[in-house]
Motif scaffolding. Structure first.
Motif, PDB file in Angstrom:
ATOM      1  N   ASP A  98       0.838  -1.205   0.000  1.00  0.00           N
ATOM      2  CA  ASP A  98       0.000   0.000   0.000  1.00  0.00           C
ATOM      3  C   ASP A  98       0.872   1.254   0.000  1.00  0.00           C
ATOM      4  O   ASP A  98       0.577   2.237  -0.688  1.00  0.00           O
ATOM      5  CB  ASP A  98      -0.912   0.030   1.232  1.00  0.00           C
ATOM      6  N   TYR A  99       1.938   1.218   0.779  1.00  0.00           N
ATOM      7  CA  TYR A  99       2.843   2.368   0.873  1.00  0.00           C
ATOM      8  C   TYR A  99       3.450   2.686  -0.490  1.00  0.00           C
ATOM      9  O   TYR A  99       3.514   3.848  -0.905  1.00  0.00           O
ATOM     10  CB  TYR A  99       3.945   2.076   1.888  1.00  0.00           C
ATOM     11  N   ILE A 100       3.903   1.633  -1.193  1.00  0.00           N
ATOM     12  CA  ILE A 100       4.489   1.834  -2.525  1.00  0.00           C
ATOM     13  C   ILE A 100       3.462   2.430  -3.477  1.00  0.00           C
ATOM     14  O   ILE A 100       3.764   3.351  -4.247  1.00  0.00           O
ATOM     15  CB  ILE A 100       5.046   0.506  -3.069  1.00  0.00           C
ATOM     16  N   ASP A 101       2.228   1.939  -3.418  1.00  0.00           N
ATOM     17  CA  ASP A 101       1.165   2.475  -4.278  1.00  0.00           C
ATOM     18  C   ASP A 101       0.922   3.954  -3.983  1.00  0.00           C
ATOM     19  O   ASP A 101       0.780   4.770  -4.913  1.00  0.00           O
ATOM     20  CB  ASP A 101      -0.133   1.690  -4.075  1.00  0.00           C
ATOM     21  N   ALA A 105       1.659   7.138  -6.492  1.00  0.00           N
ATOM     22  CA  ALA A 105       0.579   8.059  -6.845  1.00  0.00           C
ATOM     23  C   ALA A 105       0.969   9.510  -6.562  1.00  0.00           C
ATOM     24  O   ALA A 105       0.624  10.422  -7.317  1.00  0.00           O
ATOM     25  CB  ALA A 105      -0.685   7.700  -6.077  1.00  0.00           C
ATOM     26  N   ILE A 106       1.722   9.736  -5.484  1.00  0.00           N
ATOM     27  CA  ILE A 106       2.104  11.094  -5.095  1.00  0.00           C
ATOM     28  C   ILE A 106       3.256  11.614  -5.942  1.00  0.00           C
ATOM     29  O   ILE A 106       3.223  12.744  -6.451  1.00  0.00           O
ATOM     30  CB  ILE A 106       2.480  11.145  -3.599  1.00  0.00           C
ATOM     31  N   TYR A 107       4.296  10.771  -6.116  1.00  0.00           N
ATOM     32  CA  TYR A 107       5.518  11.238  -6.756  1.00  0.00           C
ATOM     33  C   TYR A 107       5.613  10.866  -8.237  1.00  0.00           C
ATOM     34  O   TYR A 107       6.580  11.235  -8.911  1.00  0.00           O
ATOM     35  CB  TYR A 107       6.736  10.689  -6.008  1.00  0.00           C
ATOM     36  N   LYS A 108       4.626  10.100  -8.731  1.00  0.00           N
ATOM     37  CA  LYS A 108       4.538   9.744 -10.150  1.00  0.00           C
ATOM     38  C   LYS A 108       5.778   9.007 -10.657  1.00  0.00           C
ATOM     39  O   LYS A 108       6.202   9.172 -11.796  1.00  0.00           O
ATOM     40  CB  LYS A 108       4.321  11.009 -11.013  1.00  0.00           C
ATOM     41  N   LYS A 109       6.363   8.183  -9.796  1.00  0.00           N
ATOM     42  CA  LYS A 109       7.483   7.349 -10.217  1.00  0.00           C
ATOM     43  C   LYS A 109       7.511   6.083  -9.384  1.00  0.00           C
ATOM     44  O   LYS A 109       7.025   6.064  -8.249  1.00  0.00           O
ATOM     45  CB  LYS A 109       8.811   8.089 -10.108  1.00  0.00           C
ATOM     46  N   ASP A 140       7.805 -16.235   5.454  1.00  0.00           N
ATOM     47  CA  ASP A 140       6.833 -15.624   4.543  1.00  0.00           C
ATOM     48  C   ASP A 140       6.955 -14.106   4.579  1.00  0.00           C
ATOM     49  O   ASP A 140       5.951 -13.386   4.632  1.00  0.00           O
ATOM     50  CB  ASP A 140       5.410 -16.059   4.899  1.00  0.00           C
ATOM     51  N   ILE A 141       8.189 -13.620   4.523  1.00  0.00           N
ATOM     52  CA  ILE A 141       8.414 -12.182   4.533  1.00  0.00           C
ATOM     53  C   ILE A 141       8.101 -11.620   3.149  1.00  0.00           C
ATOM     54  O   ILE A 141       8.595 -12.113   2.141  1.00  0.00           O
ATOM     55  CB  ILE A 141       9.871 -11.874   4.925  1.00  0.00           C
ATOM     56  N   LYS A 142       7.274 -10.594   3.120  1.00  0.00           N
ATOM     57  CA  LYS A 142       6.889  -9.945   1.869  1.00  0.00           C
ATOM     58  C   LYS A 142       6.286  -8.584   2.181  1.00  0.00           C
ATOM     59  O   LYS A 142       6.061  -8.249   3.357  1.00  0.00           O
ATOM     60  CB  LYS A 142       5.890 -10.811   1.095  1.00  0.00           C
ATOM     61  N   LEU A 143       6.032  -7.804   1.143  1.00  0.00           N
ATOM     62  CA  LEU A 143       5.468  -6.467   1.332  1.00  0.00           C
ATOM     63  C   LEU A 143       4.163  -6.518   2.118  1.00  0.00           C
ATOM     64  O   LEU A 143       3.935  -5.711   3.022  1.00  0.00           O
ATOM     65  CB  LEU A 143       5.218  -5.803  -0.028  1.00  0.00           C
ATOM     66  N   GLU A 144       3.304  -7.481   1.771  1.00  0.00           N
ATOM     67  CA  GLU A 144       1.977  -7.563   2.388  1.00  0.00           C
ATOM     68  C   GLU A 144       2.017  -7.985   3.851  1.00  0.00           C
ATOM     69  O   GLU A 144       1.034  -7.786   4.576  1.00  0.00           O
ATOM     70  CB  GLU A 144       1.092  -8.527   1.603  1.00  0.00           C
ATOM     71  N   TRP A 202      16.936 -13.761   2.044  1.00  0.00           N
ATOM     72  CA  TRP A 202      16.654 -13.652   0.607  1.00  0.00           C
ATOM     73  C   TRP A 202      15.366 -12.847   0.399  1.00  0.00           C
ATOM     74  O   TRP A 202      15.324 -11.933  -0.435  1.00  0.00           O
ATOM     75  CB  TRP A 202      16.520 -15.038  -0.013  1.00  0.00           C
ATOM     76  N   SER A 203      14.312 -13.186   1.132  1.00  0.00           N
ATOM     77  CA  SER A 203      13.039 -12.488   0.995  1.00  0.00           C
ATOM     78  C   SER A 203      13.186 -11.007   1.344  1.00  0.00           C
ATOM     79  O   SER A 203      12.570 -10.149   0.696  1.00  0.00           O
ATOM     80  CB  SER A 203      11.972 -13.131   1.896  1.00  0.00           C
ATOM     81  N   CYS A 204      13.985 -10.702   2.348  1.00  0.00           N
ATOM     82  CA  CYS A 204      14.257  -9.302   2.692  1.00  0.00           C
ATOM     83  C   CYS A 204      14.950  -8.588   1.535  1.00  0.00           C
ATOM     84  O   CYS A 204      14.676  -7.405   1.265  1.00  0.00           O
ATOM     85  CB  CYS A 204      15.127  -9.215   3.943  1.00  0.00           C
ATOM     86  N   GLY A 205      15.841  -9.292   0.850  1.00  0.00           N
ATOM     87  CA  GLY A 205      16.505  -8.719  -0.322  1.00  0.00           C
ATOM     88  C   GLY A 205      15.504  -8.371  -1.418  1.00  0.00           C
ATOM     89  O   GLY A 205      15.620  -7.328  -2.078  1.00  0.00           O
ATOM     90  N   VAL A 206      14.518  -9.237  -1.615  1.00  0.00           N
ATOM     91  CA  VAL A 206      13.466  -8.967  -2.609  1.00  0.00           C
ATOM     92  C   VAL A 206      12.666  -7.730  -2.198  1.00  0.00           C
ATOM     93  O   VAL A 206      12.341  -6.876  -3.034  1.00  0.00           O
ATOM     94  CB  VAL A 206      12.546 -10.188  -2.775  1.00  0.00           C
ATOM     95  N   VAL A 207      12.362  -7.623  -0.900  1.00  0.00           N
ATOM     96  CA  VAL A 207      11.625  -6.458  -0.407  1.00  0.00           C
ATOM     97  C   VAL A 207      12.410  -5.174  -0.663  1.00  0.00           C
ATOM     98  O   VAL A 207      11.861  -4.183  -1.165  1.00  0.00           O
ATOM     99  CB  VAL A 207      11.308  -6.607   1.097  1.00  0.00           C
ATOM    100  N   LEU A 208      13.698  -5.168  -0.331  1.00  0.00           N
ATOM    101  CA  LEU A 208      14.508  -3.966  -0.530  1.00  0.00           C
ATOM    102  C   LEU A 208      14.580  -3.597  -2.006  1.00  0.00           C
ATOM    103  O   LEU A 208      14.430  -2.420  -2.372  1.00  0.00           O
ATOM    104  CB  LEU A 208      15.914  -4.172   0.029  1.00  0.00           C
ATOM    105  N   TYR A 209      14.805  -4.580  -2.861  1.00  0.00           N
ATOM    106  CA  TYR A 209      14.865  -4.332  -4.305  1.00  0.00           C
ATOM    107  C   TYR A 209      13.566  -3.681  -4.781  1.00  0.00           C
ATOM    108  O   TYR A 209      13.575  -2.717  -5.568  1.00  0.00           O
ATOM    109  CB  TYR A 209      15.104  -5.647  -5.043  1.00  0.00           C
ATOM    110  N   THR A 210      12.436  -4.191  -4.299  1.00  0.00           N
ATOM    111  CA  THR A 210      11.134  -3.688  -4.721  1.00  0.00           C
ATOM    112  C   THR A 210      10.896  -2.276  -4.213  1.00  0.00           C
ATOM    113  O   THR A 210      10.322  -1.433  -4.920  1.00  0.00           O
ATOM    114  CB  THR A 210      10.018  -4.633  -4.245  1.00  0.00           C
ATOM    115  N   LEU A 211      11.326  -1.985  -2.987  1.00  0.00           N
ATOM    116  CA  LEU A 211      11.215  -0.625  -2.468  1.00  0.00           C
ATOM    117  C   LEU A 211      11.994   0.365  -3.331  1.00  0.00           C
ATOM    118  O   LEU A 211      11.534   1.475  -3.611  1.00  0.00           O
ATOM    119  CB  LEU A 211      11.727  -0.560  -1.033  1.00  0.00           C
ATOM    120  N   LEU A 212      13.170  -0.049  -3.760  1.00  0.00           N
ATOM    121  CA  LEU A 212      14.061   0.838  -4.511  1.00  0.00           C
ATOM    122  C   LEU A 212      13.645   1.030  -5.958  1.00  0.00           C
ATOM    123  O   LEU A 212      13.913   2.076  -6.560  1.00  0.00           O
ATOM    124  CB  LEU A 212      15.487   0.295  -4.462  1.00  0.00           C
ATOM    125  N   THR A 213      13.006   0.024  -6.552  1.00  0.00           N
ATOM    126  CA  THR A 213      12.725   0.058  -7.989  1.00  0.00           C
ATOM    127  C   THR A 213      11.240   0.034  -8.349  1.00  0.00           C
ATOM    128  O   THR A 213      10.871   0.393  -9.467  1.00  0.00           O
ATOM    129  CB  THR A 213      13.385  -1.143  -8.691  1.00  0.00           C
TER     130      THR A 213
END
Length: 333
Positions: A98-101, A105-109, A140-144, A202-213
């Motif tokens: 939700d935070y990423i969404d 929406a705010i920063y358009k990137k 089961d670490i993930k964004l959700e 590993w799952s934390c690495g996926v989370v960080l990658y997703t936050l950044l990109t």
């Protein structure tokens, strides 16, 4: 609202506000505790369902992490006519997805600044490292499953959902293929015995990658329209070989940490405790602000927080494994 739609229709002190989400094992609802006026999240799992057998493990493992500022706090378990209910504190800011969404929406990137990502990620890893120190792998670490306590730009972050968790001091080694495909570690896919803590990293690495990109490291955005089977056929080989594009817009220190977490060999993967000591984690000098946030989060136990024993929780989960045919009162302990 009919009783069939309201799992709390006959409860003596919890009143339903609204449904928050529906999951594979059950639904989560927002409720108010009339005794103290505070909001709680209640996860309802149908009695007799296949998910019931892991409830005791989920609750007991979460209880071991009681009162950590970056772990969602367990409150109590109770039985209703048709469900077993797990009550926890409510996170008003939604989850990291939700935070990423909202951010997009705010920063358009799609991407966010390293400083902003670090604020969120540091808290997640602090919670994960505490779990690991307690001998628990979340698996089961993930964004959700990373929740936010408010809607601010720099919220308090808490890890939730211990349904797949494993206590290294109880039971057998990790062998189960579990978790969400985009976050699953290569050794988990190999269907052999694995270290749950390394899989968490590993799952934390996926989370960080997703936050950044704003994208998953092992998924091609152009494959969105593929069927689930076709998508997994492309996703899993990339995970097994560690094939992903390193973002070029982030610093060298950040790239170093991503590489250390998304290392295919779990024996060479950085542990959670070492992530907290990595140069990138200290780059933006947020330590003082984070320490103040954690101190503020370490509040006394709130009124109404249950002191159920392990035996009581085990008894309730055992009873819930039976399909209920007789109406009964909600049974809080």
């Amino acid at each position: 609202m009919g009783s069939r739609d309201n799992h709390l229709w006959n409860h003596s002190y919890y009143v339903k506000v609204r449904k928050l989400r529906e999951g594979s094992s059950g639904s989560v609802h927002l409720a108010v505790d009339l005794r103290y006026g505070n909001q709680v999240a209640i996860k309802f799992i149908p009695r007799g369902s296949n998910s019931i057998h892991v409830v005791a493990r989920e609750v007991l493992n979460q209880r071991l992490c009681f009162h950590h500022p970056h772990i969602i706090q367990f409150r109590e378990v109770f039985l209703s006519t048709d469900h077993l209910a797990i009550v926890s504190e409510f996170a008003a800011g939604g989850d990291l997805a939700d935070y990423i969404d909202r951010h997009q929406a705010i920063y358009k990137k799609a991407s966010m600044t390293e400083s902003n990502a670090l604020w969120l990620f540091h808290q997640l890893v602090t919670g994960v490292n505490f779990c690991h120190q307690m001998g628990i792998a979340n698996r089961d670490i993930k964004l959700e499953n990373t929740l936010l306590m408010d809607l601010s730009e720099r919220p308090l972050v808490k890890l939730c959902d211990f349904g797949y968790s494993k206590d290294e001091y109880q039971g057998s080694a990790c062998k189960t293929l579990c978790g969400t495909p985009e976050y699953v570690a290569p050794e988990v896919l190999a269907r052999e015995s694995y270290n749950g803590k390394a899989a968490d990293v590993w799952s934390c690495g996926v989370v960080l990658y997703t936050l950044l990109t704003g994208t998953f490291p092992f998924r091609d955005p152009e494959e969105q329209r593929l069927s689930q089977v076709a998508l997994l056929q492309r996703l899993f080989p990339r995970i097994l070989t560690g094939q992903f594009d390193m973002p070029t817009t982030v610093s060298k220190e950040c790239q170093s940490l991503l590489r250390a977490m998304l290392t295919v060999d779990p024996l060479r993967r950085i542990p959670a405790a070492h992530i907290l000591q990595h140069p990138w984690m200290k780059k933006f000098d947020a330590a003082k602000e984070l320490a103040q946030l954690q101190k503020a989060a370490r509040k006394p136990v709130a009124k109404g927080w249950s002191m159920q024993t392990d035996q009581e929780i085990m008894l309730l989960s055992t009873e819930a494994a039976k399909c209920s045919s007789q109406p009964q009162e909600s049974l809080p302990y």
